[in-house]
Design a protein around this motif. Structure first.
Motif, mmCIF file in Angstrom:
data_model
loop_
_atom_site.group_PDB
_atom_site.id
_atom_site.type_symbol
_atom_site.label_atom_id
_atom_site.label_comp_id
_atom_site.label_asym_id
_atom_site.label_seq_id
_atom_site.Cartn_x
_atom_site.Cartn_y
_atom_site.Cartn_z
ATOM 1 N N LEU A 119 -9.642 14.860 13.638
ATOM 2 C CA LEU A 119 -9.723 16.261 14.035
ATOM 3 C C LEU A 119 -8.460 16.720 14.749
ATOM 4 O O LEU A 119 -7.991 16.077 15.677
ATOM 5 N N GLY A 120 -7.916 17.843 14.297
ATOM 6 C CA GLY A 120 -6.745 18.435 14.931
ATOM 7 C C GLY A 120 -6.229 19.587 14.096
ATOM 8 O O GLY A 120 -6.312 19.555 12.874
ATOM 9 N N ARG A 121 -5.713 20.610 14.755
ATOM 10 C CA ARG A 121 -5.161 21.761 14.036
ATOM 11 C C ARG A 121 -3.638 21.707 13.991
ATOM 12 O O ARG A 121 -3.054 21.627 12.934
ATOM 13 N N GLU A 162 -2.026 16.968 17.020
ATOM 14 C CA GLU A 162 -3.263 17.078 17.800
ATOM 15 C C GLU A 162 -4.277 15.992 17.447
ATOM 16 O O GLU A 162 -5.093 15.607 18.278
ATOM 17 N N VAL A 163 -4.185 15.477 16.242
ATOM 18 C CA VAL A 163 -5.128 14.453 15.805
ATOM 19 C C VAL A 163 -5.000 13.180 16.643
ATOM 20 O O VAL A 163 -5.954 12.409 16.762
ATOM 21 N N ASP A 164 -3.844 12.977 17.265
ATOM 22 C CA ASP A 164 -3.650 11.787 18.104
ATOM 23 C C ASP A 164 -4.639 11.747 19.270
ATOM 24 O O ASP A 164 -4.957 10.674 19.787
ATOM 25 N N ALA A 165 -5.128 12.911 19.690
ATOM 26 C CA ALA A 165 -6.085 12.978 20.795
ATOM 27 C C ALA A 165 -7.524 12.710 20.343
ATOM 28 O O ALA A 165 -8.414 12.579 21.181
ATOM 29 N N ASP A 166 -7.741 12.615 19.044
ATOM 30 C CA ASP A 166 -9.079 12.308 18.512
ATOM 31 C C ASP A 166 -9.273 10.795 18.532
ATOM 32 O O ASP A 166 -8.938 10.088 17.579
ATOM 33 N N GLU A 167 -9.793 10.300 19.657
ATOM 34 C CA GLU A 167 -9.926 8.853 19.837
ATOM 35 C C GLU A 167 -10.781 8.208 18.754
ATOM 36 O O GLU A 167 -10.423 7.151 18.225
ATOM 37 N N VAL A 197 0.860 -1.179 0.000
ATOM 38 C CA VAL A 197 0.000 0.000 0.000
ATOM 39 C C VAL A 197 0.894 1.226 0.000
ATOM 40 O O VAL A 197 1.823 1.327 0.805
ATOM 41 N N VAL A 198 0.623 2.151 -0.910
ATOM 42 C CA VAL A 198 1.369 3.403 -0.968
ATOM 43 C C VAL A 198 0.416 4.543 -0.619
ATOM 44 O O VAL A 198 -0.728 4.560 -1.067
ATOM 45 N N ALA A 199 0.893 5.445 0.232
ATOM 46 C CA ALA A 199 0.083 6.599 0.633
ATOM 47 C C ALA A 199 0.743 7.864 0.111
ATOM 48 O O ALA A 199 1.957 8.036 0.236
ATOM 49 N N PHE A 200 -0.064 8.733 -0.453
ATOM 50 C CA PHE A 200 0.394 10.029 -0.935
ATOM 51 C C PHE A 200 -0.138 11.093 0.011
ATOM 52 O O PHE A 200 -1.349 11.199 0.205
ATOM 53 N N LEU A 201 0.785 11.845 0.607
ATOM 54 C CA LEU A 201 0.422 12.868 1.591
ATOM 55 C C LEU A 201 0.365 14.240 0.925
ATOM 56 O O LEU A 201 1.380 14.729 0.420
ATOM 57 N N GLY A 202 -0.799 14.866 0.977
ATOM 58 C CA GLY A 202 -0.967 16.185 0.390
ATOM 59 C C GLY A 202 -0.557 17.312 1.304
ATOM 60 O O GLY A 202 -0.566 18.470 0.897
ATOM 61 N N SER A 203 -0.187 17.009 2.532
ATOM 62 C CA SER A 203 0.178 18.049 3.489
ATOM 63 C C SER A 203 1.615 18.507 3.301
ATOM 64 O O SER A 203 2.517 17.680 3.172
ATOM 65 N N PRO A 204 1.844 19.818 3.319
ATOM 66 C CA PRO A 204 3.219 20.308 3.265
ATOM 67 C C PRO A 204 3.937 20.214 4.611
ATOM 68 O O PRO A 204 5.133 20.447 4.689
ATOM 69 N N ARG A 205 3.215 19.885 5.686
ATOM 70 C CA ARG A 205 3.802 19.804 7.021
ATOM 71 C C ARG A 205 4.401 18.432 7.290
ATOM 72 O O ARG A 205 3.674 17.438 7.352
ATOM 73 N N PRO A 206 5.716 18.364 7.482
ATOM 74 C CA PRO A 206 6.288 17.083 7.920
ATOM 75 C C PRO A 206 5.722 16.725 9.291
ATOM 76 O O PRO A 206 5.569 17.588 10.152
ATOM 77 N N ASP A 207 5.383 15.468 9.473
ATOM 78 C CA ASP A 207 4.843 14.969 10.733
ATOM 79 C C ASP A 207 3.535 15.672 11.116
ATOM 80 O O ASP A 207 3.226 15.834 12.291
ATOM 81 N N GLY A 208 2.771 16.078 10.107
ATOM 82 C CA GLY A 208 1.480 16.722 10.362
ATOM 83 C C GLY A 208 0.391 15.707 10.660
ATOM 84 O O GLY A 208 0.623 14.492 10.723
ATOM 85 N N ASN A 209 -0.811 16.197 10.847
ATOM 86 C CA ASN A 209 -1.931 15.342 11.241
ATOM 87 C C ASN A 209 -2.284 14.298 10.188
ATOM 88 O O ASN A 209 -2.630 13.169 10.533
ATOM 89 N N SER A 210 -2.186 14.655 8.912
ATOM 90 C CA SER A 210 -2.460 13.665 7.859
ATOM 91 C C SER A 210 -1.505 12.490 7.972
ATOM 92 O O SER A 210 -1.905 11.328 7.845
#
Length: 191
Positions: A158-160, A164-169, A3-16
């Motif tokens: 959810l996370g900004r 922060e998304v790690d807290a979205d159980e 499985v390959v995932a493409f990340l659209g976020s410019p933030r390294p280690d971001g919520n995506s």
């Protein structure tokens, strides 16, 4: 299987990325190889509508000014594909939209190479607009005759701020369920 995932976020280690890593944890624990490809923040141009892909029908984009053809090759080799994006003004990032548009044209003109691959959309969001972004990705997957597994809810976290998304159980539980369902589906397809 891979499985390959493409990340659209410019933030390294971001919520995506955090969301995809949770899906990858399940896939990897079941022996499925994974790869993450960051497209966010990199040059990726939209479709020029030159229609050369319909002339050549070779599954390669004539616009060779970016890495799209490398991304397409990764998709060809994968059994499953994840497109992950943060929500930007109620939709996916510009790089993700460019990937969607050009991938769709190339698959349709190049023998429907995405047909029967497993596809999953993963969306991170601060507050609103995630369903539209989720739909944007799934429209590509469904139009390209991919198989889209469900989860316990839509694949949204959810996370900004990064992490922060790690807290979205519930969001993280959804990613785990998505990983379980992708694993089951991939194994059934390869039986």
């Amino acid at each position: 299987m891979k499985v390959v995932a493409f990340l659209g976020s410019p933030r390294p280690d971001g919520n995506s990325e955090h969301l995809v890593r949770r899906v990858f944890d399940i896939l990897e624990s079941n022996g499925i190889e994974t790869e993450m490809v960051r497209i966010g923040g990199k040059p990726l141009h939209g479709c020029l509508a030159c229609m050369k892909c319909y002339e050549t029908r070779n599954g390669q984009c004539a616009n060779q000014t970016d890495d799209l053809n490398d991304y397409i090759e990764k998709m060809r080799e994968a059994d499953g594909i994840i497109f992950a994006s943060p929500t930007y003004f109620a939709d996916v990032t510009a790089e993700m939209k460019a990937l969607i548009d050009r991938t769709g044209m190339l698959s349709r003109s190049g023998g429907d190479f995405l047909r029967f691959k497993v596809g999953a959309a993963v969306i991170s969001v601060r507050r609103g607009g995630a369903i539209h972004a989720f739909d944007t990705i799934n429209h590509l997957f469904l139009m390209c005759q991919m198989i889209v597994p469900g989860s316990s809810y839509w694949n949204i976290g959810l996370g900004r701020l990064p992490g922060e998304v790690d807290a979205d159980e519930e969001g993280m539980e959804c990613m785990e369920t998505l990983g379980v369902n992708m694993t089951w589906l991939l194994k059934r397809i390869h039986e």
